[in-house]
Design a protein around this motif. Structure first.
Motif, PDB file in Angstrom:
ATOM      1  N   ASP A 111       8.767  10.317   1.826  1.00 49.58           N
ATOM      2  CA  ASP A 111       8.566   9.076   2.568  1.00 49.58           C
ATOM      3  C   ASP A 111       9.949   8.530   2.975  1.00 49.58           C
ATOM      4  O   ASP A 111      10.951   8.830   2.326  1.00 49.58           O
ATOM      5  CB  ASP A 111       7.863   8.065   1.649  1.00 49.58           C
ATOM      6  N   GLU A 136       4.078   4.686  -4.132  1.00 50.62           N
ATOM      7  CA  GLU A 136       5.232   3.811  -4.027  1.00 50.62           C
ATOM      8  C   GLU A 136       5.022   2.750  -5.091  1.00 50.62           C
ATOM      9  O   GLU A 136       4.068   1.973  -5.008  1.00 50.62           O
ATOM     10  CB  GLU A 136       5.233   3.205  -2.621  1.00 50.62           C
ATOM     11  N   HIS A 140       4.827   4.533   9.346  1.00 50.29           N
ATOM     12  CA  HIS A 140       4.950   5.994   9.287  1.00 50.29           C
ATOM     13  C   HIS A 140       3.860   6.691  10.104  1.00 50.29           C
ATOM     14  O   HIS A 140       2.705   6.721   9.695  1.00 50.29           O
ATOM     15  CB  HIS A 140       4.846   6.475   7.843  1.00 50.29           C
ATOM     16  N   HIS A 163       6.468  11.250  -2.530  1.00 48.84           N
ATOM     17  CA  HIS A 163       6.888   9.987  -1.922  1.00 48.84           C
ATOM     18  C   HIS A 163       8.389   9.794  -2.093  1.00 48.84           C
ATOM     19  O   HIS A 163       9.136   9.601  -1.147  1.00 48.84           O
ATOM     20  CB  HIS A 163       6.135   8.801  -2.539  1.00 48.84           C
ATOM     21  N   HIS A 195      10.838   5.637   2.489  1.00 48.07           N
ATOM     22  CA  HIS A 195      11.237   4.691   1.442  1.00 48.07           C
ATOM     23  C   HIS A 195      11.476   5.384   0.100  1.00 48.07           C
ATOM     24  O   HIS A 195      11.280   4.790  -0.963  1.00 48.07           O
ATOM     25  CB  HIS A 195      10.182   3.588   1.326  1.00 48.07           C
TER      26      HIS A 195
HETATM   27 ZN   LIG Z   1       7.211   4.164   3.215  1.00 45.31          ZN
END
Ligand SMILES: [Zn+2]
Length: 493
Positions: A138, A11, A162, A105, A140
């Motif tokens: 993910d 991230e 998570h 991700h 996000h």
């Molecule tokens: Zn996340």
């Protein structure tokens, strides 16, 4: 069935000037993924377990993961990408490939390139244009048109923090297997909701996320719908793709996918004003005042203060000192606390090395913070005593040091690691329950802290994970964007 697997997970916080490089990543190559790479909080583990259960032949490529941080080194990314593509070409040369399942991700950014996921997916598509491909993401994740064009099915986490990574991986694998077995294409449809949401306003246990995620779960029980996901994007990346995306994957039913995505997007937008912090929240100075009062006048212990604007697990630098400066300005109050104030912690390789060189028990003058975040961080001089040293802690091999300064103890790390890790403080011989006041560079408290907290306060401190998105000087995000532009209109159809 012969299935290729692999993954990249990072991230990337574009407000953070650190370049995330080779030393920050844990990389598993080929067969290592199936042996050493089976960690319980990896979605790739769920993918592997589901494929094994279905007696698939798994072709592992490469799996690379790092703690959220600044954008990824281009040199490192292109090397990992080349390895993944090389292993895919070798797999194709060795025999027929039935499918590909990746753990990505979704918000990994590479220096000079931008979105890593779109780049790697399109490169894979150049080698295997027709093979079914699914991706576990993910929550996000930031979704781009390239990603949508290059994969057939997507599923994101449905919990924040998570805790359903394995289940998400397993669903990505089972969608793929169903598509192959039934010889039906997966079709995904998306709706973009022009919103940015701070992580601490979107915990899955709290409304409105709870109901919105339940709507996704209910949709997954509808005929033909395999996965319905809310991908929130990543508000600390100033990028033109940032937004919330609803993704729905069906078994060859684009109309249903489209209808369900629009329905969930409409409901998301309708509830936009309900996203809010779930605990007491104040600017740094007020947060410390409230915490001191709770300890000194109400006898609470331990009181937790989250230094949320500088949360390394949201990719911040871990060396903003805005909150530390508020504490240092109140040292006479700190000295009155019944136990030391515990601050966990600071990513400061220089200060950590100086303390290790001095050794346990020695006293020295150090400077803490402000190496990377020069906007919200300064080098703060502190006279400290070295209380404890731990070398090569955890998967990222960080050195840890515990130092004391007057009635305060601080954790220093040599590597950019998270401070929500429940084993970090015990490794230093520290039990947070022994401290009346614990400041931690974290957003919402992890269970190991929330379960023992007599009181939890969120300091909306300043740093690269600033929770007050309205105050971030974005330059590249699309406008209008809620809540930056409060009066904007939006219709998902
Ligand atoms: Zn996340």
């Amino acid at each position: 069935m012969r299935i290729i697997i692999g993954g990249m997970n990072h991230e990337s916080n574009t407000l953070n000037p650190i370049i995330t490089g080779e030393d920050d990543f844990v990389v598993f190559h080929g067969q290592e993924i199936l042996e050493k790479g089976l960690l319980p909080y990896y979605s790739s583990t769920g993918i592997i377990e589901a494929l094994r259960e279905a007696d698939c032949e798994i072709v592992p490529t490469v799996l690379a993961r790092a703690v959220p941080n600044g954008v990824v080194s281009d040199e490192f990314y292109y090397r990992i990408k080349a390895e993944m593509l090389e292993r895919i070409r070798a797999a194709v040369a060795a025999g027929p490939v039935d499918g590909i399942c990746l753990a990505l991700h979704g918000s990994m950014k590479v220096k000079g390139l931008g979105c890593a996921e779109g780049d790697i997916l399109s490169a894979i598509r150049n080698i295997l244009p027709e093979v079914p491909l699914t991706v576990a993401l993910d929550m996000h994740a930031t979704i781009t048109d390239t990603m949508l064009a290059c994969a057939d099915g997507f599923v994101g986490y449905k919990t924040a923090p998570h805790v359903d990574c394995r289940e998400t991986g397993a669903l990505a694998a089972s969608m793929l297997l169903r598509s192959i077995k039934e010889k039906r294409r997966l079709t995904t449809r998306a709706r973009t909701v022009p919103m940015l949401i701070a992580g601490e306003k979107s915990e899955s246990a709290a409304e409105p996320m709870k109901s919105l995620l339940n709507a996704c779960r209910a949709a997954e029980k509808e005929q033909g719908v395999l996965a319905a996901s809310l991908l929130l994007g990543f508000p600390w990346a100033d990028d033109e793709h940032e937004a919330v995306t609803v993704l729905v994957t069906t078994l060859d039913d684009p109309r249903t996918a489209d209808e369900v995505a629009a329905r969930i997007a409409r409901e998301f937008w309708r509830r936009r004003a309900e996203f809010d912090f779930r605990c007491e929240h104040y600017d740094s100075k007020t947060a410390m005042k409230v915490a001191f009062r709770a300890v000194l006048h109400e006898g609470m212990k331990p009181v937790f203060v989250s230094d949320s604007g500088d949360n390394p697990t949201a990719g911040s630098t871990g060396d903003s000192t805005e909150l530390l400066e508020c504490i240092v300005a109140e040292m006479t109050t700190v000295d009155k606390l019944p136990t030391p104030l515990l601050y966990s912690g600071f990513y400061d390789a220089r200060a950590t090395a100086a303390c290790i060189a001095a050794g346990e028990g020695s006293s020295l003058d150090i400077e803490v913070g402000g190496t990377w975040d020069k906007v919200n961080g300064k080098r703060i001089p502190l006279s400290v005593k070295v209380l404890r040293i731990v070398r090569n802690y955890g998967p990222y091999n960080s050195d840890l040091v515990l130092v004391g300064h007057r009635n305060m103890v601080l954790v220093l790390t040599s590597k950019h690691i998270g401070f929500g890790d429940e084993e970090l403080l015990p490794a230093l011989g520290v039990d947070p329950r022994d401290y009346c006041l614990v400041v931690v560079k974290l957003g919402y408290l992890e269970a190991c802290f929330s379960e023992i907290a007599a009181k939890a306060i969120l300091a909306t401190s300043k740093g690269c994970s600033n929770e007050v998105l309205e105050s971030i000087p974005y330059r590249r995000i699309r406008r209008p964007m809620y809540p930056i532009d409060l009066e904007m209109a939006y219709e998902p159809d």
